[in-house]
Each structure stands twice: as structure tokens, then as C-alpha cells.
Design a protein around this motif. Structure first.
Motif: not given
Length: 54
Positions: A1-21
Motif C-alpha cells: 500500500m502506498t500512502v502520499l501525504a501532501i502539505e499545502v500552505s494557505g493562500g490562493g495558489q493552486m498546487y499540482a501533484y504529478r503521478d507519471g503522465q
């Protein structure tokens, strides 16, 4: 099992995560990080500086 934790700071910005393509986009809504909706992704690309890659 794979677990991914993403911490995103506050603000109006968009964040991206790429998994392969495939890229997944996230935004902050109050104290939560949620998947971006289509119109939020489109707005993020309109505001992104030239040369920004996701």
C-alpha cells in the motif's frame, strides 16, 4: 500500500501533484486541501507566469 501525504500552505495558489503522465491539482478551501474543480484549474493556468510547468 502506498500512502502520499501532501502539505499545502494557505493562500490562493493552486498546487499540482504529478503521478507519471497524470497531474492532479489542489486548492485550499479554509483549513482544507481539496481537489481543484475545472474552472479553478483553468483560472490557475491563466494566472500562471510564463514558463510554469505542472
Amino acid at each position: 500500500m502506498t500512502v502520499l501525504a501532501i502539505e499545502v500552505s494557505g493562500g490562493g495558489q493552486m498546487y499540482a501533484y504529478r503521478d507519471g503522465q497524470r497531474a492532479e491539482f489542489y486548492v485550499r478551501v479554509g483549513p482544507n486541501t481539496v481537489p481543484a474543480r475545472h474552472h479553478e484549474i483553468a483560472a490557475g493556468f491563466r494566472q500562471a507566469p510564463t514558463g510554469t510547468t505542472f
